[in-house]
Design a protein around this motif. Structure first.
Motif, PDB file in Angstrom:
ATOM      1  N   TYR A 163       0.845  -1.202   0.000  1.00  0.00           N
ATOM      2  CA  TYR A 163       0.000   0.000   0.000  1.00  0.00           C
ATOM      3  C   TYR A 163       0.881   1.253   0.000  1.00  0.00           C
ATOM      4  CZ  TYR A 163       0.800  -0.302   5.100  1.00  0.00           C
ATOM      5  OH  TYR A 163       1.371  -0.385   6.348  1.00  0.00           O
TER       6      TYR A 163
ATOM      7  N   ASP B 261       8.473   0.634  11.166  1.00  0.00           N
ATOM      8  CA  ASP B 261       8.621   1.628  12.225  1.00  0.00           C
ATOM      9  C   ASP B 261       9.706   1.259  13.234  1.00  0.00           C
ATOM     10  OD1 ASP B 261       7.433  -0.288  13.722  1.00  0.00           O
ATOM     11  OD2 ASP B 261       5.657   0.871  14.253  1.00  0.00           O
TER      12      ASP B 261
ATOM     13  N   LEU C  21       0.541 -12.190  10.840  1.00  0.00           N
ATOM     14  CA  LEU C  21      -0.194 -11.076  10.244  1.00  0.00           C
ATOM     15  C   LEU C  21      -0.149 -11.321   8.740  1.00  0.00           C
ATOM     16  CD1 LEU C  21       1.474  -8.251  12.395  1.00  0.00           C
ATOM     17  CD2 LEU C  21      -0.824  -9.189  12.702  1.00  0.00           C
TER      18      LEU C  21
ATOM     19  N   VAL D 208     -11.224   2.214   6.259  1.00  0.00           N
ATOM     20  CA  VAL D 208     -11.789   1.588   7.449  1.00  0.00           C
ATOM     21  C   VAL D 208     -10.651   1.156   8.362  1.00  0.00           C
ATOM     22  CG1 VAL D 208     -13.355  -0.156   8.354  1.00  0.00           C
ATOM     23  CG2 VAL D 208     -13.694   0.745   6.039  1.00  0.00           C
TER      24      VAL D 208
ATOM     25  N   SER E 177      -7.977   2.453  11.917  1.00  0.00           N
ATOM     26  CA  SER E 177      -7.051   3.518  12.289  1.00  0.00           C
ATOM     27  C   SER E 177      -5.846   2.914  12.999  1.00  0.00           C
ATOM     28  CB  SER E 177      -7.759   4.531  13.183  1.00  0.00           C
ATOM     29  OG  SER E 177      -8.452   3.852  14.217  1.00  0.00           O
ATOM     30  N   GLY E 178      -5.438   1.731  12.520  1.00  0.00           N
ATOM     31  CA  GLY E 178      -4.245   1.083  13.067  1.00  0.00           C
ATOM     32  C   GLY E 178      -3.015   1.498  12.279  1.00  0.00           C
TER      33      GLY E 178
ATOM     34  N   ALA F 254      -3.510   1.884   8.426  1.00  0.00           N
ATOM     35  CA  ALA F 254      -4.341   3.040   8.067  1.00  0.00           C
ATOM     36  C   ALA F 254      -3.566   4.346   8.220  1.00  0.00           C
ATOM     37  CB  ALA F 254      -5.598   3.070   8.937  1.00  0.00           C
TER      38      ALA F 254
ATOM     39  N   GLN G 175      -0.481   4.894   7.934  1.00  0.00           N
ATOM     40  CA  GLN G 175       0.509   5.098   6.872  1.00  0.00           C
ATOM     41  C   GLN G 175      -0.149   5.406   5.532  1.00  0.00           C
ATOM     42  OE1 GLN G 175       3.012   1.555   7.102  1.00  0.00           O
ATOM     43  NE2 GLN G 175       4.447   2.631   8.437  1.00  0.00           N
TER      44      GLN G 175
ATOM     45  N   PHE H 195     -13.134   5.667   8.934  1.00  0.00           N
ATOM     46  CA  PHE H 195     -13.968   5.039   9.967  1.00  0.00           C
ATOM     47  C   PHE H 195     -13.046   4.594  11.092  1.00  0.00           C
ATOM     48  CE2 PHE H 195     -16.719   4.798   6.302  1.00  0.00           C
ATOM     49  CZ  PHE H 195     -17.983   4.994   6.827  1.00  0.00           C
TER      50      PHE H 195
ATOM     51  N   ARG I 168      -0.543  -1.116  19.714  1.00  0.00           N
ATOM     52  CA  ARG I 168       0.729  -0.641  19.195  1.00  0.00           C
ATOM     53  C   ARG I 168       0.724   0.897  19.137  1.00  0.00           C
ATOM     54  NH1 ARG I 168       4.693  -3.427  16.534  1.00  0.00           N
ATOM     55  NH2 ARG I 168       6.105  -2.183  15.258  1.00  0.00           N
TER      56      ARG I 168
ATOM     57  N   PRO J  31     -17.450   2.331  13.843  1.00  0.00           N
ATOM     58  CA  PRO J  31     -17.104   1.370  12.790  1.00  0.00           C
ATOM     59  C   PRO J  31     -18.044   1.486  11.600  1.00  0.00           C
ATOM     60  CG  PRO J  31     -18.004   0.251  14.725  1.00  0.00           C
ATOM     61  CD  PRO J  31     -17.889   1.692  15.075  1.00  0.00           C
TER      62      PRO J  31
ATOM     63  N   THR K 247      -8.106  -3.156   8.158  1.00  0.00           N
ATOM     64  CA  THR K 247      -8.745  -3.728   9.340  1.00  0.00           C
ATOM     65  C   THR K 247      -7.944  -4.874   9.957  1.00  0.00           C
ATOM     66  OG1 THR K 247     -10.128  -4.854   7.707  1.00  0.00           O
ATOM     67  CG2 THR K 247     -11.130  -3.037   8.903  1.00  0.00           C
TER      68      THR K 247
ATOM     69  N   TRP L 203      -5.130  -6.939  18.762  1.00  0.00           N
ATOM     70  CA  TRP L 203      -4.901  -8.295  18.240  1.00  0.00           C
ATOM     71  C   TRP L 203      -3.892  -9.077  19.067  1.00  0.00           C
ATOM     72  CZ3 TRP L 203       0.043  -9.372  16.752  1.00  0.00           C
ATOM     73  CH2 TRP L 203       0.870  -8.303  16.363  1.00  0.00           C
TER      74      TRP L 203
HETATM   75  N1  LIG Z   1       5.055   0.332  10.005  1.00  0.00           N
HETATM   76  C1  LIG Z   1       4.503  -0.371  10.856  1.00  0.00           C
HETATM   77  O1  LIG Z   1       5.004  -0.419  11.852  1.00  0.00           O
HETATM   78  C2  LIG Z   1       3.302  -1.179  10.601  1.00  0.00           C
HETATM   79  C3  LIG Z   1       2.416  -0.868   9.589  1.00  0.00           C
HETATM   80  C4  LIG Z   1       1.314  -1.685   9.425  1.00  0.00           C
HETATM   81  C5  LIG Z   1       1.131  -2.787  10.248  1.00  0.00           C
HETATM   82  N2  LIG Z   1       2.028  -3.053  11.224  1.00  0.00           N
HETATM   83  C6  LIG Z   1       1.879  -4.231  12.087  1.00  0.00           C
HETATM   84  O2  LIG Z   1       0.762  -4.950  11.697  1.00  0.00           O
HETATM   85  C7  LIG Z   1      -0.219  -4.936  12.740  1.00  0.00           C
HETATM   86  C8  LIG Z   1      -1.571  -4.812  12.143  1.00  0.00           C
HETATM   87  O3  LIG Z   1      -1.759  -3.480  11.687  1.00  0.00           O
HETATM   88  P1  LIG Z   1      -3.040  -3.053  10.897  1.00  0.00           P
HETATM   89  O4  LIG Z   1      -3.139  -1.604  10.981  1.00  0.00           O
HETATM   90  O5  LIG Z   1      -2.990  -3.671   9.555  1.00  0.00           O
HETATM   91  O6  LIG Z   1      -4.192  -3.760  11.701  1.00  0.00           O
HETATM   92  P2  LIG Z   1      -4.698  -3.491  13.216  1.00  0.00           P
HETATM   93  O7  LIG Z   1      -3.633  -2.909  14.026  1.00  0.00           O
HETATM   94  O8  LIG Z   1      -5.312  -4.750  13.657  1.00  0.00           O
HETATM   95  O9  LIG Z   1      -5.775  -2.387  13.014  1.00  0.00           O
HETATM   96  C9  LIG Z   1      -7.006  -2.674  12.419  1.00  0.00           C
HETATM   97  C10 LIG Z   1      -7.875  -1.453  12.488  1.00  0.00           C
HETATM   98  O10 LIG Z   1      -9.136  -1.760  11.938  1.00  0.00           O
HETATM   99  C11 LIG Z   1     -10.118  -1.378  12.866  1.00  0.00           C
HETATM  100  N3  LIG Z   1     -11.329  -2.167  12.651  1.00  0.00           N
HETATM  101  C12 LIG Z   1     -11.511  -3.501  12.734  1.00  0.00           C
HETATM  102  N4  LIG Z   1     -12.785  -3.802  12.444  1.00  0.00           N
HETATM  103  C13 LIG Z   1     -13.414  -2.629  12.165  1.00  0.00           C
HETATM  104  C14 LIG Z   1     -14.728  -2.259  11.805  1.00  0.00           C
HETATM  105  N5  LIG Z   1     -15.704  -3.154  11.697  1.00  0.00           N
HETATM  106  N6  LIG Z   1     -14.988  -0.949  11.581  1.00  0.00           N
HETATM  107  C15 LIG Z   1     -14.034  -0.019  11.740  1.00  0.00           C
HETATM  108  N7  LIG Z   1     -12.795  -0.321  12.094  1.00  0.00           N
HETATM  109  C16 LIG Z   1     -12.484  -1.602  12.299  1.00  0.00           C
HETATM  110  C17 LIG Z   1      -9.502  -1.563  14.207  1.00  0.00           C
HETATM  111  O11 LIG Z   1     -10.211  -0.839  15.171  1.00  0.00           O
HETATM  112  P3  LIG Z   1      -9.899  -1.044  16.745  1.00  0.00           P
HETATM  113  O12 LIG Z   1      -8.599  -0.296  16.969  1.00  0.00           O
HETATM  114  O13 LIG Z   1     -11.026  -0.448  17.457  1.00  0.00           O
HETATM  115  O14 LIG Z   1      -9.754  -2.508  16.963  1.00  0.00           O
HETATM  116  C18 LIG Z   1      -8.124  -1.003  13.914  1.00  0.00           C
HETATM  117  O15 LIG Z   1      -8.103   0.392  13.962  1.00  0.00           O
HETATM  118  C19 LIG Z   1       0.211  -3.766  13.616  1.00  0.00           C
HETATM  119  O16 LIG Z   1      -0.214  -3.881  14.933  1.00  0.00           O
HETATM  120  C20 LIG Z   1       1.704  -3.828  13.505  1.00  0.00           C
HETATM  121  O17 LIG Z   1       2.210  -4.808  14.346  1.00  0.00           O
HETATM  122  C21 LIG Z   1       3.094  -2.257  11.412  1.00  0.00           C
END
Ligand SMILES: NC(=O)c1ccc[n+]([C@@H]2O[C@H](COP(=O)([O-])OP(=O)(O)OC[C@H]3O[C@@H](n4cnc5c(N)ncnc54)[C@H](OP(=O)(O)O)[C@@H]3O)[C@@H](O)[C@H]2O)c1
Ligand SMILES: Cc1cc2nc3c(=O)[nH]c(=O)nc-3n(C[C@H](O)[C@H](O)[C@H](O)COP(=O)(O)OP(=O)(O)OC[C@H]3O[C@@H](n4cnc5c(N)ncnc54)[C@H](O)[C@@H]3O)c2cc1C
Lengths: 196, 494
Positions: free
Chosen positions: B62, B68, B148, B186, B188-189, B192, B194, B209, B298, B320, B346, B455
């Motif tokens: 993406y 990070d 992941l 959708v 804000s992890g 999102a 980035q 969202f 995180r 959401p 998500t 998670w």
């Molecule tokens: N550069 C980096 O460091 C980097 C970049 C990307 C990923 N990662 C790694 O990968 C992991 C996963 O990251 P990710 O951002 O892909 O996923 P994530 O951390 O699991 O975030 C998923 C996001 O989707 C939201 N979500 C889930 N179901 C939803 C719904 N029905 N409606 C609205 N929002 C919803 C979650 O909300 P809630 O917060 O309320 O659960 C959360 O904000 C990270 O924790 C990290 O370890 C690292």
């Protein structure tokens, strides 16, 4: 669970503001400033840093402790070190000379502790019997790494390590020092492996 | 080595046998393959379902994808790279790095080979692997499938009727041109945060969202100078020195999450100051302020996420996404937003790993064994699953330091276990003791009691199953001790 007594250096308690609470998650920890009364028993792991190391070594030569850690200490009071303590009243000078090339940290220096250096008794290293971990710092312009090697040479049951920091090892690499203390508490006879 | 199974003897179709089968060619699979080969153990095969190696860094393309953890630390210690251009690497740079690292073991990697089924053969004391490319057997099975790796898209009413384009952040559709489009992001992890600013700068309009607000801190990136890179190339000890400095500095981050309230407070202040600097409107700021303790999820790093809201007029929905109606995305708060594209940032299927259902040990599948949440002795060996290792699995993740350090600790553990005279199976008691100890350590920490859902935690029971609740150096130490207990001569394997 071990009982640690930590004697900080020129920054006083601020020197151990990372190590003390983190060590306290698994051990009993007290912080004794270089000017405070010091009480130990045969279960105490005594840790001294900088001028605290000199105090700790002197104490361990005459009192019971279970193990000793000397971080950036010295075996002799050199003219160079004395000279440094006089100039180190200038805060910027102290800061720049205390940290190594990789650090932008700013260690604290309490002026009244600088004046203490001259009055510290020189430890009788030959009388220290407990397992001892001596940790020097490669870029230590204050005490000099060689002084830690001399501490190692003078103490019968000692191991020696060197960190890639300046004199302010505890401020530059508190997590690494913590890892060494934890490992030493568990296995005082094994030289901790510096990870990373 | 090739050998036939009894049932296939008459057909003369030999079933290839490999001493060590590694499933997955991300950091963990490639790292283990390199270590095995360099130690002279060349009888191994890496099975990768995708068309290329790289795992996370192959799948996540993406816009804005980056690491990070500083690049020199987010590399294999035995395969350093003097050429990192910046403190933090872009996703494609890490992918290129892994491609290059894999060259050395390329002949032993099978791409396009999803392993569909893995079964313990008790009689012959080996694993039978059914891959899309046929059956294999192996003495040792290493699951390096990541955690992941399989995208999660929430259940959303009438999603299939959406008239625009939709995809997950880890399955980016590069054919979609965002110019002039209205886009829903959708989540804000980390993903999102980035990708949103990169889309917002080209799209007509973006709606985020947000189910819960993230803590975000500044990203202190910079380019390495030519002189620095030249020195790294000429004197590799400079890389070792930098890695050590970065590693120990990152370790201090653990104190913010456990043990030192004053550091937690300082970290929270830093994030909220960063928010205040990035968002002028106090009401918007309020809605971007997390309602849980820092570290529970995180902590994200970004300099452009917060400013993007005001700079590009991004709409923030603090609920959401609940339903889709034709071209309209509807929030759980009832708000309706017309969009052309929905991007799901998500996250992933983490607590229940899809591979677990396809691994059958002595009496049960790994999914059954993990019905109460993932667990393993030394985060790596599972009772009832002989000669099997899981990398980057139960309690092997970190919030504050490099995943690669953890993966390397596990690789070292596997190499230790594979040495002669070691037990290749652990008792249920050993696994229990390890798990109990971790559960106790996790209790009351910011991850289980910080007031958020993440998670890291298994939603079925609230157990912290994906994170190691300690220092990274503590993980390495604990695994070294756990490996030593596998020594057999005393007759008391764990
Ligand atoms: N550069 C980096 O460091 C980097 C970049 C990307 C990923 N990662 C790694 O990968 C992991 C996963 O990251 P990710 O951002 O892909 O996923 P994530 O951390 O699991 O975030 C998923 C996001 O989707 C939201 N979500 C889930 N179901 C939803 C719904 N029905 N409606 C609205 N929002 C919803 C979650 O909300 P809630 O917060 O309320 O659960 C959360 O904000 C990270 O924790 C990290 O370890 C690292
Ligand atoms: C977007 C993103 C950013 C991240 N950023 C960071 C970061 O900044 N810092 C950090 O420390 N960590 C980060 N992570 C975590 C990252 O996943 C790990 O750091 C690391 O890359 C994991 O490596 P791995 O080999 O364990 O798993 P993966 O990289 O996921 O590799 C697993 C491989 O197994 C393959 N596979 C799975 N099942 C099968 C099967 N049945 N048959 C065959 N092959 C299979 C997959 O296709 C994949 O190639 C990030 C994760 C994501 C998603």
């Amino acid at each position: 669970m071990s009982r640690f007594v930590l004697i900080p250096g020129f920054g006083g308690a601020a020197d151990v503001d990372f190590v003390a609470p983190m060590l306290a998650r698994e051990h009993e920890v007290s912080v004794v400033e270089a000017t405070d009364p010091l009480v130990t028993d045969a279960d105490t792991i005594l840790v001294g840093y900088s001028l605290g190391a000199v105090r700790a070594a002197a104490h361990a030569a005459t009192h019971p402790v279970s193990a000793l850690v000397l971080l950036c200490g010295w075996a002799q009071l050199t003219p160079r070190l004395l000279d440094w303590t006089r100039h180190a009243h200038d805060e910027a000078f102290a800061r720049h000379t205390m940290v190594g090339p990789d650090s932008d940290r700013a260690p604290l220096v309490r002026p009244e502790l600088l004046d203490l250096v001259e009055t510290l008794p020189v430890p009788r290293l030959g009388d220290i019997r407990c397992p001892t971990l001596v940790i020097g710092a490669r870029y230590d312009l204050v005490a000099m790494a060689h002084q830690s090697r001399l501490l190692h040479g003078g103490i019968a049951d000692s191991h020696h390590l060197e960190l890639p920091t300046g004199h302010a090892a505890l401020v530059e690499r508190p997590a690494e020092v913590l890892s060494l203390l934890s490992a030493f508490a568990t296995h005082p006879s094994v030289v901790p492996v510096v990870a990373g | 080595m090739t050998e036939s199974l009894p049932e296939s003897r008459s057909h003369v179709t030999p079933v290839p046998h490999t001493d060590v089968a590694i499933v997955g060619a991300g950091f963990a699979g490639i790292g283990l393959a390199l270590r095995l080969q360099r130690s002279g153990q060349t009888d191994f095969t890496v099975f990768e379902r995708a068309v290329a190696v790289g795992g996370t860094w192959r799948d996540n393309t993406y816009p804005g994808v980056a690491c990070d953890i500083p690049a020199h630390l987010y590399s294999l210690s035995f395969e350093t790279n003097p050429d990192w251009t910046h403190v933090f690497a872009q996703g494609h740079q890490i992918r290129d790095y892994l491609e290059r690292a894999a060259d050395e073991v390329r002949p032993r990697i099978r791409l396009k080979s999803p392993v569909l089924d893995m079964q313990w053969d008790e009689d012959r004391e080996r694993w039978i692997l059914d891959t899309l490319a046929g059956r294999h057997t192996a003495r040792v099975l290493v699951l390096a499938c990541g955690r992941l790796a399989d995208p999660y898209i929430p259940n959303i009413e009438a999603l299939e009727g959406f008239t625009g384009e939709l995809f997950h952040s880890a399955r980016w559709d590069h054919d979609v041109d965002f110019a002039g489009k209205r886009v829903a992001v959708v989540g804000s992890g980390a993903s999102a945060v980035q990708l949103m600013p990169r889309i917002a700068e080209v799209a007509e309009h973006v709606t985020v969202f947000q189910r819960s607000a993230p803590y975000v801190v500044p990203r202190a990136d910079r380019a390495y100078t030519d002189a620095e890179r030249g020195l790294f190339a000429k004197d590799p000890s400079e890389i070792t020195r930098l890695r050590s400095q970065l590693f120990w500095a990152a370790e201090e981050g653990f104190a913010e999450r456990a043990g030192d309230p004053s550091r937690t407070e300082a970290a929270r202040d830093r994030a909220l100051t960063h928010l205040a600097a990035g968002v002028a409107d106090p009401r918007l700021r309020e809605r971007l302020t997390p309602n849980y303790e820092i570290g529970c999820k995180r902590v994200l790093i970004s300099n452009d996420y917060f400013p993007a809201f005001e700079r590009y007029g991004v709409t923030l929905v603090t609920s959401p996404i609940a339903a889709v109606d034709g071209g309209t995305a509807i929030g759980a708060d009832g708000s309706a937003h017309d969009v052309d594209v929905i991007v799901f940032a998500t996250g992933f299927l983490a607590a229940e790993q899809p591979y677990a259902a396809h691994v059958r040990g002595r009496d049960e599948t790994l999914a059954e064994h993990w019905a109460g949440g993932m667990r393993a002795y030394a985060s790596t060996m599972v009772a009832g699953f002989p000669q099997l290792f899981v990398l980057d699995g139960p309690n092997a993740g970190l919030g504050h330091n490099s995943a690669i350090h953890m993966i390397e600790s596990q690789i070292e553990f596997v190499l230790n276990a594979l040495a002669p005279g070691r037990a290749l199976e652990v008792s249920p008691a050993a696994e229990d003791a390890w798990t109990r100890q971790l559960d106790a350590r996790a209790e009351g920490t910011v991850w289980t009691a910080g007031g958020c859902e993440s998670w890291y935690v298994d939603p079925r029971n609230g157990r912290l199953t994906l994170l190691w609740p300690g220092f990274a150096h503590g993980f390495r130490g604990a695994l070294a001790e756990a490996a030593a207990l596998l020594a057999l001569p005393e007759g008391n394997p764990v």
